[in-house]
Write a protein that holds these residues in place. Structure first.
Motif, mmCIF file in Angstrom:
data_model
loop_
_atom_site.group_PDB
_atom_site.id
_atom_site.type_symbol
_atom_site.label_atom_id
_atom_site.label_comp_id
_atom_site.label_asym_id
_atom_site.label_seq_id
_atom_site.Cartn_x
_atom_site.Cartn_y
_atom_site.Cartn_z
ATOM 1 N N SER A 15 0.592 -0.574 -3.208
ATOM 2 C CA SER A 15 1.047 -1.309 -4.266
ATOM 3 C C SER A 15 1.517 -0.556 -5.345
ATOM 4 O O SER A 15 1.286 0.550 -5.635
ATOM 5 C CB SER A 15 -0.257 -2.168 -4.834
ATOM 6 N N GLY A 16 2.261 -1.083 -6.200
ATOM 7 C CA GLY A 16 2.832 -0.397 -7.488
ATOM 8 C C GLY A 16 3.485 0.852 -7.248
ATOM 9 O O GLY A 16 4.313 0.968 -6.320
ATOM 10 N N ASP A 17 2.951 1.947 -7.960
ATOM 11 C CA ASP A 17 3.667 3.070 -7.978
ATOM 12 C C ASP A 17 3.232 4.041 -6.695
ATOM 13 O O ASP A 17 3.711 4.946 -6.437
ATOM 14 C CB ASP A 17 3.420 4.017 -9.356
ATOM 15 N N TYR B 230 8.803 -7.118 -5.601
ATOM 16 C CA TYR B 230 10.259 -6.247 -5.650
ATOM 17 C C TYR B 230 10.345 -5.537 -6.888
ATOM 18 O O TYR B 230 10.239 -6.076 -7.997
ATOM 19 C CB TYR B 230 11.450 -6.892 -5.169
ATOM 20 N N ASP B 231 10.869 -4.081 -6.829
ATOM 21 C CA ASP B 231 11.156 -3.529 -8.111
ATOM 22 C C ASP B 231 12.284 -4.155 -8.870
ATOM 23 O O ASP B 231 13.356 -4.309 -8.337
ATOM 24 C CB ASP B 231 11.400 -1.967 -7.671
ATOM 25 N N GLU B 232 11.938 -4.709 -10.098
ATOM 26 C CA GLU B 232 12.740 -5.452 -10.703
ATOM 27 C C GLU B 232 13.935 -4.804 -11.063
ATOM 28 O O GLU B 232 15.235 -5.285 -11.260
ATOM 29 C CB GLU B 232 12.128 -5.961 -11.940
ATOM 30 N N LYS B 233 13.974 -3.278 -11.314
ATOM 31 C CA LYS B 233 15.173 -2.616 -11.676
ATOM 32 C C LYS B 233 16.002 -2.655 -10.578
ATOM 33 O O LYS B 233 17.441 -2.450 -10.612
ATOM 34 C CB LYS B 233 14.883 -1.064 -12.473
ATOM 35 N N ARG C 154 4.916 -4.099 -0.718
ATOM 36 C CA ARG C 154 5.274 -5.047 -1.572
ATOM 37 C C ARG C 154 4.411 -4.359 -3.003
ATOM 38 O O ARG C 154 3.297 -4.022 -2.731
ATOM 39 C CB ARG C 154 4.865 -6.339 -1.515
ATOM 40 N N LEU C 155 4.827 -4.755 -3.993
ATOM 41 C CA LEU C 155 4.210 -4.118 -5.130
ATOM 42 C C LEU C 155 3.039 -4.906 -5.569
ATOM 43 O O LEU C 155 2.171 -4.284 -6.091
ATOM 44 C CB LEU C 155 5.324 -4.562 -6.421
ATOM 45 N N ASP C 156 2.653 -5.944 -5.225
ATOM 46 C CA ASP C 156 1.505 -6.753 -5.295
ATOM 47 C C ASP C 156 0.398 -6.294 -4.492
ATOM 48 O O ASP C 156 -0.595 -7.044 -4.133
ATOM 49 C CB ASP C 156 1.740 -8.144 -5.458
ATOM 50 N N GLY C 157 0.749 -5.366 -3.296
ATOM 51 C CA GLY C 157 -0.031 -4.974 -2.361
ATOM 52 C C GLY C 157 -0.237 -5.767 -1.143
ATOM 53 O O GLY C 157 -0.880 -5.833 -0.322
ATOM 54 N N SER C 158 0.467 -6.854 -0.877
ATOM 55 C CA SER C 158 0.659 -7.971 0.100
ATOM 56 C C SER C 158 1.457 -7.477 1.349
ATOM 57 O O SER C 158 1.561 -8.103 2.227
ATOM 58 C CB SER C 158 1.306 -9.206 -0.259
ATOM 59 N N GLY C 159 2.042 -6.220 1.168
ATOM 60 C CA GLY C 159 2.827 -5.764 2.202
ATOM 61 C C GLY C 159 2.030 -5.111 3.493
ATOM 62 O O GLY C 159 1.013 -4.976 3.508
ATOM 63 N N TYR C 160 3.060 -4.411 4.201
ATOM 64 C CA TYR C 160 2.214 -3.809 5.390
ATOM 65 C C TYR C 160 3.223 -2.522 5.865
ATOM 66 O O TYR C 160 4.329 -2.572 5.181
ATOM 67 C CB TYR C 160 2.151 -4.673 6.591
ATOM 68 N N PRO C 161 2.585 -1.352 6.518
ATOM 69 C CA PRO C 161 1.424 -1.603 7.411
ATOM 70 C C PRO C 161 0.180 -0.704 6.292
ATOM 71 O O PRO C 161 -0.797 -0.880 6.995
ATOM 72 C CB PRO C 161 1.873 -0.369 8.196
ATOM 73 N N ASP C 162 0.322 -0.332 5.183
ATOM 74 C CA ASP C 162 -0.812 0.653 4.329
ATOM 75 C C ASP C 162 -1.326 -0.351 3.426
ATOM 76 O O ASP C 162 -2.107 0.217 2.732
ATOM 77 C CB ASP C 162 -0.315 1.721 4.144
ATOM 78 N N GLY C 163 -0.716 -1.548 3.064
ATOM 79 C CA GLY C 163 -1.270 -2.182 1.673
ATOM 80 C C GLY C 163 -0.973 -1.538 0.430
ATOM 81 O O GLY C 163 -1.794 -1.405 -0.221
#
Length: 315
Positions: free
Chosen positions: A243-245, A289-292, A232-241
């Motif tokens: 974020s962003g680009d 999520y990517d807004e575009k 996830r863009l804010d770094g809250s996802g997994y497995p590798d954390g």
């Protein structure tokens, strides 16, 4: 395959499964092979998507004629609708071309270079993975099919924003993004109630397993999006954390499509949402999520009533 000649007219009876390749939503049948030229029949199921990718041999010519049904060619200048008797050919193809079948469709497929054996080998790799998915959890295969449909439509809607992203790789990653669930114990994967924190930690391993399983057959452009579709863009996802680009565009597209299908077609611990409601909620979560990508999905839902082809069975 039986062949008989009458007054120099060769009639082919294609009754041998040896010369067929089942590719899930499409079936190839070799009708004739001579002097490097191959003639096949290509059957595509209604509401499915296939794609043509550039051949290694740039001199190869591929000709298609519709025998029944209808389809849409997705080209840069817009979609081209084809019906029975219409034909098209490609030569020196420089990029993927997506094809949507409106109805069950049969095409005559003629190539100037041998293609059938390559198709057999490539599709066998697909079939091996699809068998593993379906054998473990039928719902996962239905989900993957829905997500591929959304990814395909979003890819087209994004237009020039996807320049440099190879659709063939993205589609493969999408179809098998959850294949790693084959490695998750049944008591966790098929549990009816809410997972415990310990069980959820095991479930969160499936993107890593997916990438590992795909690595033996495909390259980084397939394995990466499959591994990172829960980032996830804010770094809250997994497995590798990530974020962003740090998250590749392909993974961001799968993330939106994957979440949309989970919200609209597959029972979670809350009530299923209507497609328009789910798409708007994803747009509101621009921190994740990517807004575009989310905006492209919302446009498709509003314009084309995009929604799941198949839903899970409620228990």
């Amino acid at each position: 395959m039986g062949v008989c000649a009458i007054d120099n007219v060769f009639i082919v009876k294609n009754d041998s499964e040896t010369f067929s390749a089942d590719a899930g939503d499409s079936i190839f049948r070799l009708l004739m092979r001579r002097d490097g030229i191959e003639i096949m029949r290509f059957d595509v199921d209604a509401k499915s998507c296939v794609w043509l990718s550039p051949a290694d041999d740039k001199t190869a010519m591929e000709f298609f004629c519709l025998l029944s049904g209808s389809l849409n060619l997705c080209l840069d200048d817009g979609d081209v609708k084809l019906g029975v008797g219409d034909s098209f050919y490609v030569e020196g193809l420089g990029k993927d071309i997506r094809i949507f079948a409106d109805t069950d469709t049969q095409l005559l497929y003629i190539t100037s270079k041998p293609m059938f054996d390559y198709i057999i080998g490539y599709k066998n790799d697909f079939d091996d993975l699809l068998t593993k998915i379906d054998g473990k959890d039928h719902v996962t295969r239905l989900h993957s099919k829905n997500v591929l449909m959304y990814v395909t439509r979003i890819f087209g809607e994004l237009g020039e924003l996807v320049n440099g992203l190879v659709f063939d790789d993205l589609a493969t990653a999408t179809l098998f993004h959850d294949v790693g669930k084959c490695m998750i114990p049944d008591e966790i994967l098929k549990k009816e109630g809410k997972l415990t924190p310990e069980e959820y930690a095991v479930m969160k391993k499936h993107p890593e397993y997916s990438a590992a399983m795909l690595s033996s057959k495909f390259g980084d452009n397939v394995c990466g999006p499959a591994r990172w579709h829960h980032e996830r863009l804010d770094g809250s996802g997994y497995p590798d954390g990530l974020s962003g680009d740090e998250i590749p565009l392909g993974a961001r597209i799968i993330a939106v499509a994957d979440s949309f299908d989970a919200m609209t077609a597959f029972r979670t611990y809350s009530k299923l949402k209507e497609p328009i409601q789910a798409a708007k909620e994803l747009c509101e979560q621009s921190d994740k999520y990517d807004e575009k990508v989310s905006a492209a999905l919302l446009r498709l839902v509003e314009r084309d009533s995009l929604g799941p082809e198949e839903k899970s069975i409620e228990k």
